[in-house]
Design a protein around this motif. Structure first.
Motif, mmCIF file in Angstrom:
data_model
loop_
_atom_site.group_PDB
_atom_site.id
_atom_site.type_symbol
_atom_site.label_atom_id
_atom_site.label_comp_id
_atom_site.label_asym_id
_atom_site.label_seq_id
_atom_site.Cartn_x
_atom_site.Cartn_y
_atom_site.Cartn_z
ATOM 1 N N LEU A 182 0.845 -1.196 0.000
ATOM 2 C CA LEU A 182 0.000 0.000 0.000
ATOM 3 C C LEU A 182 0.883 1.250 0.000
ATOM 4 O O LEU A 182 1.231 1.779 1.058
ATOM 5 N N PRO A 183 1.273 1.733 -1.162
ATOM 6 C CA PRO A 183 2.094 2.946 -1.204
ATOM 7 C C PRO A 183 1.243 4.192 -0.984
ATOM 8 O O PRO A 183 0.029 4.204 -1.233
ATOM 9 N N GLY A 184 1.921 5.257 -0.546
ATOM 10 C CA GLY A 184 1.316 6.570 -0.572
ATOM 11 C C GLY A 184 1.540 7.200 -1.932
ATOM 12 O O GLY A 184 1.557 6.514 -2.951
ATOM 13 N N PHE A 185 1.747 8.503 -1.962
ATOM 14 C CA PHE A 185 1.932 9.211 -3.228
ATOM 15 C C PHE A 185 3.348 8.999 -3.754
ATOM 16 O O PHE A 185 4.332 9.186 -3.038
ATOM 17 N N ILE A 186 3.432 8.595 -5.012
ATOM 18 C CA ILE A 186 4.709 8.400 -5.693
ATOM 19 C C ILE A 186 4.724 9.290 -6.922
ATOM 20 O O ILE A 186 3.720 9.399 -7.649
ATOM 21 N N LEU A 190 1.307 9.263 -13.634
ATOM 22 C CA LEU A 190 -0.092 9.229 -13.206
ATOM 23 C C LEU A 190 -0.369 10.305 -12.154
ATOM 24 O O LEU A 190 -1.334 11.070 -12.268
ATOM 25 N N THR A 191 0.460 10.381 -11.134
ATOM 26 C CA THR A 191 0.218 11.364 -10.065
ATOM 27 C C THR A 191 0.561 12.774 -10.503
ATOM 28 O O THR A 191 0.064 13.745 -9.914
ATOM 29 N N PHE A 196 -3.982 18.458 -6.674
ATOM 30 C CA PHE A 196 -4.100 18.680 -5.236
ATOM 31 C C PHE A 196 -2.772 18.349 -4.563
ATOM 32 O O PHE A 196 -1.895 17.708 -5.159
ATOM 33 N N ASP A 197 -2.624 18.794 -3.335
ATOM 34 C CA ASP A 197 -1.400 18.516 -2.585
ATOM 35 C C ASP A 197 -1.271 17.018 -2.323
ATOM 36 O O ASP A 197 -2.260 16.335 -2.017
ATOM 37 N N MET A 198 -0.046 16.520 -2.407
ATOM 38 C CA MET A 198 0.221 15.103 -2.161
ATOM 39 C C MET A 198 1.274 14.992 -1.060
ATOM 40 O O MET A 198 2.470 15.048 -1.333
ATOM 41 N N PRO A 199 0.839 14.894 0.199
ATOM 42 C CA PRO A 199 1.793 14.880 1.311
ATOM 43 C C PRO A 199 2.703 13.666 1.290
ATOM 44 O O PRO A 199 2.311 12.579 0.895
#
Length: 250
Positions: A182-186, A190-191, A196-199
């Motif tokens: 389960l990754p967070g923002f990479i 795609l991202t 929006f902000d990606m902490p």
């Protein structure tokens, strides 16, 4: 690095850029035979020039049923077994609830969830031939708490998580380990489309290193970064507060 050196052959989907590409580079550097799949070769062309013997490409659109038997046959032509499979192919679309495109649920599900099912169809027989098989699915921290506009994406990833948890039980007699990541923002193509902000966003290389470490340990589930996990744990503990601060604003 002892556990990594035991891996003989690795198959990675969604490997033409971002996290999948970083993972392919990692396992090539550790002497593995790596088979990569994506709809297009992208940056993989350059990588194939650097590793002509160790790296091979199989074109695979995971959203298409008609690709499955061909990909399965090509995998069987390239190797007698798969020791590590990393199912990474994925997509994301956001729902505009005021002007909803209901078809996006189907599009996202066909890649994220059914795409993983199709990939499993293609690789399972070869995984069962390994004495040290490991199936890894890339999920998302989005399953840890609700986010605006993420109905399709989050639901597809929640399905992926359950799929992997259930497979762990059914594949145990075959000696196949199953891990859900389960990754967070990479920072990927795609991202990079997000508005929006990606902490706590990290590079694909940073994420690949953490995932490789988790794979070595054969974890059941691994969520990162921990700071984001902590925030989302609070969201589950205090859902009314999460709603107050994160509900959509008109």
């Amino acid at each position: 690095m002892a556990a990594t050196t035991k891996v003989k052959t690795v198959w990675i989907t969604g490997a033409s850029s971002g996290l999948g590409l970083a993972l392919a580079k990692h396992y090539l550097l550790h002497g593995c035979k790596v088979i990569v799949s994506a709809r297009r070769e992208g940056e993989l062309k350059h990588l194939q020039h650097l590793y002509p013997e160790e790296l091979s490409f199989i074109r695979f659109d995971v959203s298409k049923n008609e690709d499955v038997e061909r990909v399965k046959a090509e995998l069987e032509q390239r190797t007698k077994q798969l020791d590590l499979v990393i199912l990474n192919a994925g997509t994301c679309e956001y729902l505009d609830i005021d002007d909803p495109d209901w078809d996006l649920f189907e599009r996202v599900n066909q890649v994220n969830y059914m795409g993983m099912v199709r990939s499993l169809q293609a690789c399972l027989a070869l995984l069962k031939k390994s004495d040290d098989a490991h199936l890894v699915g890339i999920c998302s921290q989005a399953v840890q708490a609700p986010f605006i506009r993420s109905e399709a994406y989050g639901a597809s990833k929640a399905a992926v998580r359950y799929l992997l948890d259930s497979l762990r039980l059914d594949l145990a007699p075959d000696g196949i380990a199953v891990s859900c990541i389960l990754p967070g923002f990479i920072d990927t193509p795609l991202t990079q489309r997000n508005d929006f902000d990606m902490p706590f966003i990290m590079s694909p290389e940073q994420a690949a290193h953490r995932i490789e470490t988790a794979i070595e340990k054969r974890v059941y589930e691994y969520a990162f970064p921990k700071r984001l996990s902590a925030v989302l744990a609070l969201a589950r503990l205090f859902p009314r507060t999460w709603l107050k601060h994160n509900a959509r604003k008109r």
